[in-house]
Motif scaffolding. Structure first.
Motif, PDB file in Angstrom:
ATOM      1  N   ASP A 162      29.029  13.529  98.136  1.00  0.00           N
ATOM      2  CA  ASP A 162      29.879  14.704  97.895  1.00  0.00           C
ATOM      3  C   ASP A 162      29.912  15.006  96.408  1.00  0.00           C
ATOM      4  OD1 ASP A 162      30.536  14.853 100.546  1.00  0.00           O
ATOM      5  OD2 ASP A 162      32.437  13.765 100.335  1.00  0.00           O
ATOM      6  N   PHE A 163      29.887  16.291  96.080  1.00  0.00           N
ATOM      7  CA  PHE A 163      30.002  16.692  94.680  1.00  0.00           C
ATOM      8  C   PHE A 163      31.407  16.366  94.161  1.00  0.00           C
ATOM      9  CE2 PHE A 163      31.557  19.929  91.729  1.00  0.00           C
ATOM     10  CZ  PHE A 163      30.635  19.821  90.695  1.00  0.00           C
ATOM     11  N   VAL A 164      31.485  15.824  92.934  1.00  0.00           N
ATOM     12  CA  VAL A 164      32.789  15.575  92.306  1.00  0.00           C
ATOM     13  C   VAL A 164      32.988  16.502  91.107  1.00  0.00           C
ATOM     14  CG1 VAL A 164      34.246  13.888  91.113  1.00  0.00           C
ATOM     15  CG2 VAL A 164      32.940  13.186  93.114  1.00  0.00           C
ATOM     16  N   ASN A 165      32.038  16.478  90.177  1.00  0.00           N
ATOM     17  CA  ASN A 165      32.224  17.283  88.961  1.00  0.00           C
ATOM     18  C   ASN A 165      30.898  17.374  88.213  1.00  0.00           C
ATOM     19  OD1 ASN A 165      33.517  18.756  87.009  1.00  0.00           O
ATOM     20  ND2 ASN A 165      35.025  17.182  86.492  1.00  0.00           N
ATOM     21  N   GLY A 183      28.819  12.407  91.736  1.00  0.00           N
ATOM     22  CA  GLY A 183      29.051  12.535  93.172  1.00  0.00           C
ATOM     23  C   GLY A 183      29.643  11.254  93.730  1.00  0.00           C
ATOM     24  N   ARG A 184      30.122  11.351  94.969  1.00  0.00           N
ATOM     25  CA  ARG A 184      30.716  10.191  95.629  1.00  0.00           C
ATOM     26  C   ARG A 184      30.111  10.046  97.029  1.00  0.00           C
ATOM     27  NH1 ARG A 184      37.139   8.946  96.627  1.00  0.00           N
ATOM     28  NH2 ARG A 184      36.855   6.692  96.611  1.00  0.00           N
ATOM     29  N   LEU A 215      26.623   8.873  88.803  1.00  0.00           N
ATOM     30  CA  LEU A 215      26.522   9.884  87.746  1.00  0.00           C
ATOM     31  C   LEU A 215      25.040  10.037  87.394  1.00  0.00           C
ATOM     32  CD1 LEU A 215      28.614  10.177  84.506  1.00  0.00           C
ATOM     33  CD2 LEU A 215      26.129   9.984  84.347  1.00  0.00           C
ATOM     34  N   VAL A 216      24.567  11.282  87.455  1.00  0.00           N
ATOM     35  CA  VAL A 216      23.167  11.554  87.145  1.00  0.00           C
ATOM     36  C   VAL A 216      23.081  12.558  86.005  1.00  0.00           C
ATOM     37  CG1 VAL A 216      20.952  12.353  88.078  1.00  0.00           C
ATOM     38  CG2 VAL A 216      22.595  11.283  89.577  1.00  0.00           C
TER      39      VAL A 216
END
Ligand SMILES: C[S@@+](CC[C@H](N)C(=O)[O-])C[C@H]1O[C@@H](n2cnc3c(N)ncnc32)[C@H](O)[C@@H]1O
Length: 301
Positions: free
Chosen positions: A243-246, A296-297, A168-169
């Motif tokens: 990968d983008f998550v939210n 992201g993951r 998380l950024v």
């Protein structure tokens, strides 16, 4: 210690390496005067838990982490959030920060409250002291925009994230921070009194002089600050197999539900992302300093 790839000097829960980089030193000196976030004299396990539960994103994150995980908070400051993630779990939490004075407060709090599943690392992100592929979760909120090169910092952090781990950024947004930048100019011209009307966070802290000072310095006097966009972070992600998550704000026109925050959402398109970030100027994200968050993951295959 297995989370470190270098041998550092240990003092209590803190592992320490001297900070050499001049811009990191400047930032550490800045926080030394007023460690962020501040502790109240009567803070204890319960008050830290309550504070954490009030922070919707942090409490969802803690719930999502579950148990027996390795968690890293980068730029943990005085470690309140790291401590919140550690309390009542069997996770191992590591808080890294360049400011030793902040980590000493964190260490004292952990000792006094017998919190043992936590360690602190006093080092510069750019010194790359953490073990590769080690952490299940990395939280780095409000930190990289105070460094000399946010993307390089991000790249180094992702190395210590396990495959399938989450990062998380949180960064200042180029559009979302417009209100704070305008307030900064008004404050320069008219002084502190006017800020008490314009900055709602400051207004809410009016009875706590220490917290007020710490917020004022962090928002209006910082020596290093840069602005970013969701699109920039998506590019950082794609360059580092994340990968983008939210995100907050959401990349689409959809209302973001915190309940399912760690379930993969659409990253929208250039137009929807622009509108969503533009909207920050007019909503509470913009009035609170303009931070946006992207999750992201890691996906190496
Ligand atoms: C605004 S504070 C954020 C504290 C905490 N994350 C929060 O949200 O309350 C930024 C923190 O990042 C740390 N920091 C800044 N640059 C750093 C670097 N290059 N390496 C390690 N820590 C750094 C500072 O010492 C400071 O404690």
């Amino acid at each position: 210690m297995s989370f470190l790839k270098k041998k550092l000097i240990q003092n209590g829960l803190i592992f320490k390496q001297s900070i050499k980089d001049s811009s990191t030193k400047k930032v550490a000196d800045f926080y030394k005067e007023s460690p962020f976030p501040n502790y109240k004299n009567d803070d204890n396990k319960d008050t830290i838990l309550k504070k954490g539960e009030k922070n919707f994103l942090a409490s969802r994150f803690k719930e999502f982490i579950g148990y027996k995980k390795k968690v890293l908070e980068v730029g943990c400051g005085t470690g309140q959030l790291s401590l919140y993630f550690a309390i009542g779990t069997n996770n191992h939490v590591v808080g890294l920060d360049a400011t030793i004075e902040s980590l000493e407060l964190a260490n004292d709090f952990a000792n006094k409250n017998q919190i043992e599943n936590i360690n602190f690392v006093n080092a510069d992100i750019f010194d790359d002291v953490l073990h590769k592929d080690y952490f299940d979760f990395i939280w780095c909120n409000g930190v990289l925009h105070h460094t000399k090169n946010p993307y390089d910092g991000f790249k180094i952090l992702t190395k210590s994230l396990k495959n399938q781990g989450y990062i998380l950024v949180g960064l200042y947004n180029r559009m979302g921070r417009v209100r704070t930048i305008i307030r900064k100019y008004i404050y320069k011209i008219f002084g502190i009194k006017i800020l008490n009307f314009l900055d709602s966070t400051l207004k809410n802290l009016k009875h706590d002089e220490k917290e007020k000072k710490s917020w004022l310095r962090d928002q209006y006097h910082h020596p290093i600050e840069s602005l970013h966009t969701i699109d920039e972070v998506l590019h950082w992600f794609s360059q580092n197999k994340i990968d983008f998550v939210n995100s907050i704000p959401s990349c689409t026109f959809e209302e973001n539900s915190y309940k399912n925050f760690f379930i993969k959402k659409s990253s929208g398109n250039i137009f929807s992302r622009f509108l969503s970030q533009f909207n920050m100027i007019f909503n509470n994200l913009g009035s609170d300093g303009g931070l946006f968050v992207v999750i992201g993951r890691k996906n190496e295959h």
